[in-house]
Design a protein around this motif. Structure first.
Motif, PDB file in Angstrom:
ATOM      1  N   ALA A   1       1.190  -1.096   0.114  1.00 42.57           N
ATOM      2  CA  ALA A   1      -0.102  -0.310  -0.023  1.00 42.57           C
ATOM      3  C   ALA A   1       1.168   1.239   0.387  1.00 42.57           C
ATOM      4  O   ALA A   1       0.367   2.161  -0.694  1.00 42.57           O
ATOM      5  N   GLU A   2       2.420   0.895   0.609  1.00 37.78           N
ATOM      6  CA  GLU A   2       2.617   2.127   1.058  1.00 37.78           C
ATOM      7  C   GLU A   2       3.358   2.388  -0.434  1.00 37.78           C
ATOM      8  O   GLU A   2       3.703   3.729  -1.251  1.00 37.78           O
ATOM      9  N   LYS A   3       3.797   1.686  -1.507  1.00 33.15           N
ATOM     10  CA  LYS A   3       4.871   1.590  -2.574  1.00 33.15           C
ATOM     11  C   LYS A   3       3.708   2.469  -3.975  1.00 33.15           C
ATOM     12  O   LYS A   3       3.573   3.421  -4.668  1.00 33.15           O
ATOM     13  N   ALA A   4       2.055   1.756  -3.296  1.00 28.56           N
ATOM     14  CA  ALA A   4       1.268   1.921  -4.608  1.00 28.56           C
ATOM     15  C   ALA A   4       0.369   3.776  -3.945  1.00 28.56           C
ATOM     16  O   ALA A   4       0.475   4.763  -4.844  1.00 28.56           O
ATOM     17  N   GLU A   5       0.426   3.890  -2.560  1.00 24.15           N
ATOM     18  CA  GLU A   5       0.906   5.683  -2.726  1.00 24.15           C
ATOM     19  C   GLU A   5       1.583   6.524  -3.208  1.00 24.15           C
ATOM     20  O   GLU A   5       0.707   7.163  -3.872  1.00 24.15           O
ATOM     21  N   GLN A   6       3.106   5.728  -3.238  1.00 25.72           N
ATOM     22  CA  GLN A   6       4.125   7.028  -3.317  1.00 25.72           C
ATOM     23  C   GLN A   6       3.637   7.470  -4.873  1.00 25.72           C
ATOM     24  O   GLN A   6       4.009   7.874  -5.720  1.00 25.72           O
ATOM     25  N   LEU A   7       3.486   5.800  -6.480  1.00 28.97           N
ATOM     26  CA  LEU A   7       3.009   5.897  -7.711  1.00 28.97           C
ATOM     27  C   LEU A   7       1.847   6.818  -7.969  1.00 28.97           C
ATOM     28  O   LEU A   7       1.879   7.098  -8.544  1.00 28.97           O
ATOM     29  N   SER A   8       0.646   6.535  -6.809  1.00 33.75           N
ATOM     30  CA  SER A   8      -0.382   7.278  -6.821  1.00 33.75           C
ATOM     31  C   SER A   8      -0.743   6.743  -8.364  1.00 33.75           C
ATOM     32  O   SER A   8      -1.457   7.687  -9.070  1.00 33.75           O
ATOM     33  N   LEU A   9      -0.703   5.780  -8.481  1.00 38.42           N
ATOM     34  CA  LEU A   9      -1.607   4.976 -10.100  1.00 38.42           C
ATOM     35  C   LEU A   9      -3.080   4.735  -9.528  1.00 38.42           C
ATOM     36  O   LEU A   9      -3.711   3.923  -8.663  1.00 38.42           O
ATOM     37  N   GLY A  10      -3.815   5.577 -10.373  1.00 38.59           N
ATOM     38  CA  GLY A  10      -5.229   5.781 -10.512  1.00 38.59           C
ATOM     39  C   GLY A  10      -5.936   4.262 -10.699  1.00 38.59           C
ATOM     40  O   GLY A  10      -7.070   3.981 -10.270  1.00 38.59           O
ATOM     41  N   ASN A  11      -5.463   3.650 -11.841  1.00 44.14           N
ATOM     42  CA  ASN A  11      -6.115   2.577 -11.873  1.00 44.14           C
ATOM     43  C   ASN A  11      -5.580   1.089 -11.392  1.00 44.14           C
ATOM     44  O   ASN A  11      -5.694  -0.234 -11.460  1.00 44.14           O
ATOM     45  N   LEU A  12      -5.008   1.298  -9.334  1.00 45.20           N
ATOM     46  CA  LEU A  12      -4.265   0.488  -9.091  1.00 45.20           C
ATOM     47  C   LEU A  12      -5.271   0.347  -7.664  1.00 45.20           C
ATOM     48  O   LEU A  12      -5.586   1.702  -6.662  1.00 45.20           O
ATOM     49  N   MET A  13      -5.934  -0.407  -7.557  1.00 50.37           N
ATOM     50  CA  MET A  13      -7.038  -0.407  -5.791  1.00 50.37           C
ATOM     51  C   MET A  13      -6.210  -1.683  -4.690  1.00 50.37           C
ATOM     52  O   MET A  13      -6.255  -3.456  -5.231  1.00 50.37           O
ATOM     53  N   ALA A  14      -5.255  -1.138  -3.969  1.00 48.46           N
ATOM     54  CA  ALA A  14      -5.282  -2.229  -2.666  1.00 48.46           C
ATOM     55  C   ALA A  14      -6.169  -2.683  -1.879  1.00 48.46           C
ATOM     56  O   ALA A  14      -6.270  -1.860  -0.566  1.00 48.46           O
ATOM     57  N   VAL A  15      -5.948  -3.832  -1.835  1.00 47.55           N
ATOM     58  CA  VAL A  15      -7.646  -3.839  -0.662  1.00 47.55           C
ATOM     59  C   VAL A  15      -6.748  -5.250   0.296  1.00 47.55           C
ATOM     60  O   VAL A  15      -5.974  -6.164   0.017  1.00 47.55           O
ATOM     61  N   HIS A  16      -6.639  -4.924   1.509  1.00 48.97           N
ATOM     62  CA  HIS A  16      -6.479  -5.733   2.511  1.00 48.97           C
ATOM     63  C   HIS A  16      -7.385  -5.824   3.773  1.00 48.97           C
ATOM     64  O   HIS A  16      -8.476  -6.114   4.522  1.00 48.97           O
ATOM     65  N   ALA A  17      -7.752  -7.977   2.932  1.00 51.00           N
ATOM     66  CA  ALA A  17      -9.412  -8.632   3.177  1.00 51.00           C
ATOM     67  C   ALA A  17      -8.372 -10.128   2.966  1.00 51.00           C
ATOM     68  O   ALA A  17      -7.568 -10.258   2.326  1.00 51.00           O
ATOM     69  N   ASP A  18      -9.571 -10.573   3.845  1.00 52.58           N
ATOM     70  CA  ASP A  18      -9.733 -12.365   2.794  1.00 52.58           C
ATOM     71  C   ASP A  18     -10.137 -11.947   1.935  1.00 52.58           C
ATOM     72  O   ASP A  18     -11.564 -11.581   1.756  1.00 52.58           O
ATOM     73  N   ALA A  19      -9.642 -12.804   0.659  1.00 52.50           N
ATOM     74  CA  ALA A  19     -10.285 -12.595  -0.577  1.00 52.50           C
ATOM     75  C   ALA A  19     -11.596 -13.167  -0.824  1.00 52.50           C
ATOM     76  O   ALA A  19     -12.546 -12.615  -1.702  1.00 52.50           O
ATOM     77  N   ILE A  20     -11.482 -14.444  -0.340  1.00 54.53           N
ATOM     78  CA  ILE A  20     -13.388 -14.620  -0.674  1.00 54.53           C
ATOM     79  C   ILE A  20     -14.466 -14.521  -0.092  1.00 54.53           C
ATOM     80  O   ILE A  20     -15.230 -14.107  -0.438  1.00 54.53           O
ATOM     81  N   PRO A  21     -14.778 -13.617   1.480  1.00 59.22           N
ATOM     82  CA  PRO A  21     -15.982 -13.122   1.595  1.00 59.22           C
ATOM     83  C   PRO A  21     -15.837 -11.491   0.459  1.00 59.22           C
ATOM     84  O   PRO A  21     -16.994 -10.927   0.678  1.00 59.22           O
ATOM     85  N   TRP A  22     -14.846 -10.676   0.452  1.00 61.60           N
ATOM     86  CA  TRP A  22     -13.982 -10.049  -0.061  1.00 61.60           C
ATOM     87  C   TRP A  22     -15.150  -9.962  -2.164  1.00 61.60           C
ATOM     88  O   TRP A  22     -15.805  -9.020  -1.982  1.00 61.60           O
ATOM     89  N   VAL A  23     -14.543 -10.499  -2.080  1.00 58.79           N
ATOM     90  CA  VAL A  23     -14.998 -11.151  -3.764  1.00 58.79           C
ATOM     91  C   VAL A  23     -16.468 -11.512  -3.740  1.00 58.79           C
ATOM     92  O   VAL A  23     -17.611 -10.902  -4.293  1.00 58.79           O
ATOM     93  N   VAL A  24     -17.268 -12.383  -2.755  1.00 64.99           N
ATOM     94  CA  VAL A  24     -18.595 -12.351  -2.498  1.00 64.99           C
ATOM     95  C   VAL A  24     -19.586 -10.859  -2.455  1.00 64.99           C
ATOM     96  O   VAL A  24     -20.447 -10.833  -3.086  1.00 64.99           O
ATOM     97  N   HIS A  25     -19.182 -10.288  -1.740  1.00 67.88           N
ATOM     98  CA  HIS A  25     -19.379  -8.521  -1.358  1.00 67.88           C
ATOM     99  C   HIS A  25     -19.572  -7.630  -2.452  1.00 67.88           C
ATOM    100  O   HIS A  25     -19.989  -7.296  -2.228  1.00 67.88           O
ATOM    101  N   ALA A  26     -18.688  -7.583  -2.855  1.00 71.54           N
ATOM    102  CA  ALA A  26     -17.598  -6.361  -3.269  1.00 71.54           C
ATOM    103  C   ALA A  26     -17.783  -6.723  -5.352  1.00 71.54           C
ATOM    104  O   ALA A  26     -18.631  -5.720  -5.783  1.00 71.54           O
ATOM    105  N   LEU A  27     -17.725  -7.997  -6.130  1.00 69.91           N
ATOM    106  CA  LEU A  27     -18.412  -8.336  -7.491  1.00 69.91           C
ATOM    107  C   LEU A  27     -19.444  -8.779  -7.546  1.00 69.91           C
ATOM    108  O   LEU A  27     -19.958  -9.488  -7.413  1.00 69.91           O
TER     109      LEU A  27
END
Length: 207
Positions: free
Chosen positions: A67-93
């Motif tokens: 997340a620190e590296k992503a913030e430094q690069l300010s990439l508008g097409n990248l979303m860094a997510v801190h989560a367990d992937a399975i419930p996140w995918v279920v609720h988000a996609l």
């Protein structure tokens, strides 16, 4: 289009991850599960400004570094997510919202094979989130893992995988760099979701 000998995934049983907030899907949308310190995610976002990547990492220290590296690069097409992937995918996609998925050097789960991605009931749900003709990329340095994944892709999921050796110059992840530097062979399996492929979750949306 899946075999019936796998237990059914039950997305309705999963709670949303902590601090979860619904996102706006952008197209074309890609997903990386197990992003680690973000080496592949950062390169992908920089090299593909017209594509949007969601990169999920569960381990706190790896995610913080990413997340620190992503913030430094300010990439508008990248979303860094801190989560367990399975419930996140279920609720988000939503169904057919992903143009591609990356599973790069996942934990081989030597003591718990049922937790390998293609062995999990969740894999059917993940397929339902992929668009027709979307590609899933799985990479590993363990030959038995890729052999099992290829067999499961064909027999369990009725898909046509393409398996090949990773180029020795590839540097997508820190694991890949390490494995190739010490002379190991790495393998990649590409799966294209065919048009008309059906799952039991094609219409399922979290309420």
């Amino acid at each position: 289009m899946t075999s019936d000998n796998l237990r059914t995934f039950k997305p309705e049983k999963l709670f949303a991850p902590r601090d979860f907030s619904q996102l706006t899907i952008r197209q074309p949308q890609y997903l990386e599960i197990g992003a680690g310190r973000g080496k592949h995610a950062l390169m992908f976002a920089q090299d593909n400004p017209d594509k949007h990547l969601i990169a999920i990492e569960r381990t706190r220290n790896k995610f913080n570094d990413f997340a620190e590296k992503a913030e430094q690069l300010s990439l508008g097409n990248l979303m860094a997510v801190h989560a367990d992937a399975i419930p996140w995918v279920v609720h988000a996609l939503e169904p057919k919202s992903l143009a591609g998925v990356f599973l790069l050097y996942p934990n081989p789960e030597p003591k718990n094979p049922s937790q390998r991605w293609l062995n999990m009931p969740f894999f059917e749900f993940l397929l339902s989130r992929m668009q027709d003709n979307a590609k899933l990329v799985l990479a590993t340095n363990i030959e038995s893992y890729i052999e099992e994944a290829e067999q499961l892709a064909r027999e369990q999921w009725q898909l046509g995988p393409n398996v090949f050796e990773v180029d020795k110059s590839s540097q997508r992840t820190h694991f890949e760099v390490k494995y190739l530097a010490r002379g190991e062979t790495c393998w990649q399996m590409d799966i294209i979701k065919p048009e008309g492929y059906q799952t039991r979750f094609d219409e399922w949306i979290k309420e």
